[in-house]
Motif scaffolding. Structure first.
Motif, PDB file in Angstrom:
ATOM      1  N   THR A 129       6.574  11.442   3.496  1.00 13.31           N
ATOM      2  CA  THR A 129       5.350  11.250   2.696  1.00 13.31           C
ATOM      3  C   THR A 129       5.273   9.793   2.242  1.00 13.31           C
ATOM      4  O   THR A 129       6.277   9.073   2.245  1.00 13.31           O
ATOM      5  N   LEU A 130       4.083   9.394   1.791  1.00 10.92           N
ATOM      6  CA  LEU A 130       3.961   8.036   1.251  1.00 10.92           C
ATOM      7  C   LEU A 130       4.699   7.907  -0.076  1.00 10.92           C
ATOM      8  O   LEU A 130       5.190   6.832  -0.420  1.00 10.92           O
ATOM      9  N   ASP A 131       4.785   9.009  -0.841  1.00 13.55           N
ATOM     10  CA  ASP A 131       5.590   8.966  -2.064  1.00 13.55           C
ATOM     11  C   ASP A 131       7.031   8.603  -1.727  1.00 13.55           C
ATOM     12  O   ASP A 131       7.655   7.791  -2.421  1.00 13.55           O
ATOM     13  N   ALA A 132       7.551   9.204  -0.657  1.00 11.81           N
ATOM     14  CA  ALA A 132       8.924   8.892  -0.242  1.00 11.81           C
ATOM     15  C   ALA A 132       9.022   7.439   0.211  1.00 11.81           C
ATOM     16  O   ALA A 132      10.021   6.759  -0.049  1.00 11.81           O
ATOM     17  N   PRO A 142       0.046   6.245  -2.671  1.00  7.24           N
ATOM     18  CA  PRO A 142       0.063   7.651  -2.213  1.00  7.24           C
ATOM     19  C   PRO A 142      -1.161   8.440  -2.691  1.00  7.24           C
ATOM     20  O   PRO A 142      -1.776   9.156  -1.887  1.00  7.24           O
ATOM     21  N   ARG A 143      -1.534   8.283  -3.958  1.00 10.49           N
ATOM     22  CA  ARG A 143      -2.697   9.028  -4.462  1.00 10.49           C
ATOM     23  C   ARG A 143      -3.992   8.543  -3.812  1.00 10.49           C
ATOM     24  O   ARG A 143      -4.875   9.323  -3.485  1.00 10.49           O
ATOM     25  N   ASP A 164       3.791  -5.122  -0.018  1.00  7.65           N
ATOM     26  CA  ASP A 164       2.841  -5.968  -0.769  1.00  7.65           C
ATOM     27  C   ASP A 164       1.692  -5.144  -1.333  1.00  7.65           C
ATOM     28  O   ASP A 164       0.730  -5.715  -1.858  1.00  7.65           O
ATOM     29  N   GLY A 165       1.727  -3.844  -1.173  1.00  5.11           N
ATOM     30  CA  GLY A 165       0.588  -3.038  -1.608  1.00  5.11           C
ATOM     31  C   GLY A 165      -0.642  -3.284  -0.751  1.00  5.11           C
ATOM     32  O   GLY A 165      -1.779  -3.149  -1.211  1.00  5.11           O
ATOM     33  N   ASN A 166      -0.450  -3.642   0.509  1.00  8.19           N
ATOM     34  CA  ASN A 166      -1.567  -3.988   1.400  1.00  8.19           C
ATOM     35  C   ASN A 166      -1.591  -3.027   2.596  1.00  8.19           C
ATOM     36  O   ASN A 166      -0.657  -2.992   3.382  1.00  8.19           O
ATOM     37  N   LEU A 167      -2.660  -2.244   2.666  1.00  8.74           N
ATOM     38  CA  LEU A 167      -2.805  -1.298   3.773  1.00  8.74           C
ATOM     39  C   LEU A 167      -3.938  -1.723   4.691  1.00  8.74           C
ATOM     40  O   LEU A 167      -4.988  -2.180   4.235  1.00  8.74           O
TER      41      LEU A 167
END
Ligand code: FAD
Ligand code: ZN
Length: 466
Positions: free
Chosen positions: A227-230, A353-354, A380-383
């Motif tokens: 998961t993205l949380d993981a 994730p959210r 970097d928090g960049n998707l």
């Protein structure tokens, strides 16, 4: 005298192209913008750039500056009017000097990024900007877009790697700001105004870049993550264990790697398909064995905590390159698959994730069958949060009909999570209207005042950014 004659006088007749096949200059990398240039002008030096800009200014002719033409937001090619001069810096590709003790190098703006990396490496130094287009993008373009790439986590983006600039302003004057100083508090930061200005304020002709020592060893690993949380948990663990040694943390979604499998079947994928695959990169100042031990301990701890499933550590430089090649092949695989709707977004890492869960679900409700091509610089928090049309539909027609609505849905969600609609690619023509909708009135007014002050005739890359 016509503007063409004036430009010939500025750079030499052989370097003012007005006929023949100019498509390489007139069509952008994504082939979404097909323009027509009044002329393609190829100066070889800063004085020639200045003379060309003065010629255009005198005739009121707009200028679009181009480096490697790898930009993704429709800002590096002329519009369709046939009235804009395309100024290519490709011939300005000299490394001017390297100061190893000061950890700096000064280069022409038309230097290709990879050539700059190699010039630094020849002195056992590192120029830490790295992105998939590095074989053709230029330092001028990297700075004009404040490019990011795959090592921002550790070294910052192009802005953080630049100490000084040389710029030809809209009046055709040369500003020599080529300083290698790390501290210089002497008023407004003109350098930072030009960085990220996408050719709308002036032409960057040279830059003094920040170098770093080469690490003694590098390590690369792939990890399958449920998961993205993981994935965010793994990032926290990797930061805690590796500290500044963590230089890259990239994420690739199942469908993104699936496209690579389809279009580049010759590329080996060390792990079976997973919801998410993370690529970690580590730099180590002690050596190979130390790096590997740290990496293996990290992955073991992550496995124990249930953050990852399978993992593979590269055992050689070749394997490491192959892992990066997988990641860097995603944009090409997407291009081979056909048109899609790209979003280059930034969010607080903790919100990703959210954001993805909520926005994926909203897109599936509103546009049934769309496929998400998600990958990017999670560290970097960049998707790169890209939306591919449903299988079997005419992709171009889907984009024509639904792209604005898809963008609104995605960017509203980005806004609700405190994010940005452009993390690293810039605004260009592609996101100009979104910028006006989403940036505060106060911010826009200050940006317009800067543009008006530095380019009163509005000739530098008009219609882009603002
Ligand atoms: P161009 O495309 O020629 O120009 C881009 C903009 O800069 C235009 O507005 C142009 O007018 C302006 N400009 C160019 N040179 C100058 C100059 N000398 N003075 C003033 N203005 C100038 N970007 C990232 O940030 N991170 C990535 O990971 C990344 N990956 C990419 C992968 C691929 C496969 C591709 C095709 C692109 C990628 N990009 C990425 C996009 C990125 O913006 C460019 O690759 C690069 O930074 C642009 O450099 P360029 O020389 O090609 O500029
Ligand atoms: Zn990117």
């Amino acid at each position: 005298m016509s503007v063409i004659d004036a430009l010939r006088g500025a750079v030499g007749a052989a370097h003012v192209l007005t006929d023949g096949d100019l498509a390489a200059y007139e069509i952008d990398w994504r082939k979404r913008y097909h323009g027509r240039a009044l002329a393609v002008v190829r100066p070889a030096s800063t004085p020639e750039v200045a003379a060309a800009v003065r010629a255009c200014a005198a005739h009121g002719v707009p200028i679009v500056t181009q480096g490697g033409n790898t930009g993704l937001v429709g800002a590096s090619t002329p519009d369709a009017s046939g009235t804009q001069v395309l100024l290519s810096l490709a011939r300005m590709n000299r490394v001017r000097s390297i100061d190893a003790a000061n950890l700096t190098m000064t280069v022409d703006a038309g230097c290709v990024l990879q050539a700059v990396q190699q010039a630094a490496a020849a002195h056992a130094l590192l120029f830490a900007l790295s992105l998939a287009a590095e074989g053709s993008c230029t330092i001028g373009g990297n700075l004009a877009t404040n490019a990011g790439g795959t090592q921002v986590l550790r070294y910052g983006n192009a802005r953080d790697l630049c100490l000084g600039l040389e710029v030809v302003n809209a009046a055709g004057e040369v500003w020599d700001g080529l300083t290698g100083l790390r501290k210089d508090n002497t008023g407004y930061d003109l350098r930072d105004l030009f960085i990220g200005s996408e050719g709308t304020l002036g032409v960057i002709t040279g830059a003094t870049l920040k170098l770093h020592p080469q690490p003694a060893a590098m390590g690369t690993a792939l990890a399958a993550v449920p998961t993205l949380d993981a994935a965010v948990g793994l990032l926290q663990l990797a930061r805690a264990r590796l500290g500044a040694g963590l230089t890259g943390f990239e994420v690739m979604g199942r469908h993104a790697l699936g496209l690579v499998r389809t279009h580049f079947p010759q590329l080996a994928q060390p792990l079976p398909p997973a919801n998410w695959t993370v690529l970690l990169e580590q730099s180590d100042n002690e050596g190979e064995a130390h790096a590997r031990a740290l990496f293996e301990a990290l992955l073991e701890a992550a496995l124990e905590q249930g953050l990852i499933g399978d993992a593979a550590v590269a055992g050689s430089l070749e394997q490491s390159r192959a892992m990066w090649h997988l990641r860097e092949s995603i944009p090409m695989a997407q291009a081979a698959e056909g048109p899609n709707i790209k979003h280059d977004i930034a969010l607080p890492v903790s919100s990703i994730p959210r954001f993805v869960a909520g926005t994926d679900a909203a897109l599936a409700r509103a546009f049934p069958g769309v496929q998400m091509v998600d990958f990017g610089h999670l560290g970097d928090g960049n998707l790169h949060y890209n939306v591919q049309p449903p299988a079997g539909v005419d992709a171009a027609a889907f984009l024509r009909e639904f792209e604005p609505a898809v963008n609104t849905l995605v960017y509203d969600a980005v806004g609700a999570h405190g994010g940005s609609i452009s993390a690293e690619h810039g605004i260009g023509a592609l996101k100009r209207d979104e910028l006006v909708r989403r940036k505060s009135k106060v911010a826009l007014a200050m940006m317009r005042a800067i543009k008006q002050a530095l380019d009163p005739q509005g000739l530098m890359n008009p219609g882009r950014l603002l």
